[in-house]
Design a protein around this motif. Structure first.
Motif, PDB file in Angstrom:
ATOM      1  N   GLN A   2       5.183  26.127  -0.160  1.00 54.65           N
ATOM      2  CA  GLN A   2       3.949  25.586   0.261  1.00 54.65           C
ATOM      3  C   GLN A   2       3.704  24.781   1.574  1.00 54.65           C
ATOM      4  OE1 GLN A   2       0.959  25.682  -1.365  1.00 54.65           O
ATOM      5  NE2 GLN A   2       1.690  26.704  -3.170  1.00 54.65           N
ATOM      6  N   LEU A   3       5.000  24.337   1.976  1.00 60.18           N
ATOM      7  CA  LEU A   3       4.907  23.643   3.426  1.00 60.18           C
ATOM      8  C   LEU A   3       4.840  24.669   4.421  1.00 60.18           C
ATOM      9  CD1 LEU A   3       7.235  20.903   2.402  1.00 60.18           C
ATOM     10  CD2 LEU A   3       4.791  20.758   2.534  1.00 60.18           C
ATOM     11  N   ASP A  11      -5.395  29.613  -0.454  1.00 60.63           N
ATOM     12  CA  ASP A  11      -4.496  29.989  -1.750  1.00 60.63           C
ATOM     13  C   ASP A  11      -4.357  31.540  -1.565  1.00 60.63           C
ATOM     14  OD1 ASP A  11      -2.842  29.707  -3.921  1.00 60.63           O
ATOM     15  OD2 ASP A  11      -4.153  29.114  -5.170  1.00 60.63           O
ATOM     16  N   PRO A  12      -3.238  31.721  -1.717  1.00 63.66           N
ATOM     17  CA  PRO A  12      -2.960  33.413  -1.716  1.00 63.66           C
ATOM     18  C   PRO A  12      -3.210  33.987  -3.018  1.00 63.66           C
ATOM     19  CG  PRO A  12      -0.744  32.154  -1.524  1.00 63.66           C
ATOM     20  CD  PRO A  12      -1.682  31.182  -1.353  1.00 63.66           C
ATOM     21  N   ARG A  13      -3.240  33.244  -4.327  1.00 63.42           N
ATOM     22  CA  ARG A  13      -3.639  33.726  -5.459  1.00 63.42           C
ATOM     23  C   ARG A  13      -4.843  34.252  -5.696  1.00 63.42           C
ATOM     24  NH1 ARG A  13      -1.125  28.749  -8.844  1.00 63.42           N
ATOM     25  NH2 ARG A  13      -1.994  27.810  -6.910  1.00 63.42           N
ATOM     26  N   ARG A  14      -5.914  33.676  -4.470  1.00 63.12           N
ATOM     27  CA  ARG A  14      -7.248  34.274  -4.414  1.00 63.12           C
ATOM     28  C   ARG A  14      -7.660  35.311  -3.588  1.00 63.12           C
ATOM     29  NH1 ARG A  14     -11.199  32.597  -7.205  1.00 63.12           N
ATOM     30  NH2 ARG A  14     -12.582  32.604  -5.260  1.00 63.12           N
ATOM     31  N   PHE A  15      -6.567  35.863  -3.162  1.00 67.20           N
ATOM     32  CA  PHE A  15      -6.702  36.965  -2.403  1.00 67.20           C
ATOM     33  C   PHE A  15      -7.472  38.335  -2.923  1.00 67.20           C
ATOM     34  CE2 PHE A  15      -5.353  41.152  -0.635  1.00 67.20           C
ATOM     35  CZ  PHE A  15      -5.742  40.875   0.630  1.00 67.20           C
ATOM     36  N   GLY A  16      -8.590  38.746  -2.436  1.00 68.21           N
ATOM     37  CA  GLY A  16      -9.402  40.030  -2.885  1.00 68.21           C
ATOM     38  C   GLY A  16     -10.212  39.476  -3.956  1.00 68.21           C
TER      39      GLY A  16
END
Length: 55
Positions: A2-3, A11-16
């Motif tokens: 995260q750092l 947030d990379p989980r929100r990609f697309g």
């Protein structure tokens, strides 16, 4: 891990994933219109590319 990302990075989980829309009927019409525009642009670009390739 995260750092390693900057503070303003998403947030990379929100990609697309798009933002939730409030009116599903309006969203459907907008997405159909956007899809037609994207198809038309892609088709025209492909047509010009192939025409120049064959010429």
């Amino acid at each position: 891990m995260q750092l390693a990302r900057s503070g303003i990075a998403q947030d990379p989980r929100r990609f697309g994933r798009c933002q939730p829309r409030t009116n599903p009927v309006a969203a459907m019409h907008a997405s159909v219109s956007d899809d037609v525009k994207l198809f038309g642009t892609t088709f025209a670009a492909g047509f010009v590319f192939v025409s120049m390739l064959l010429a």
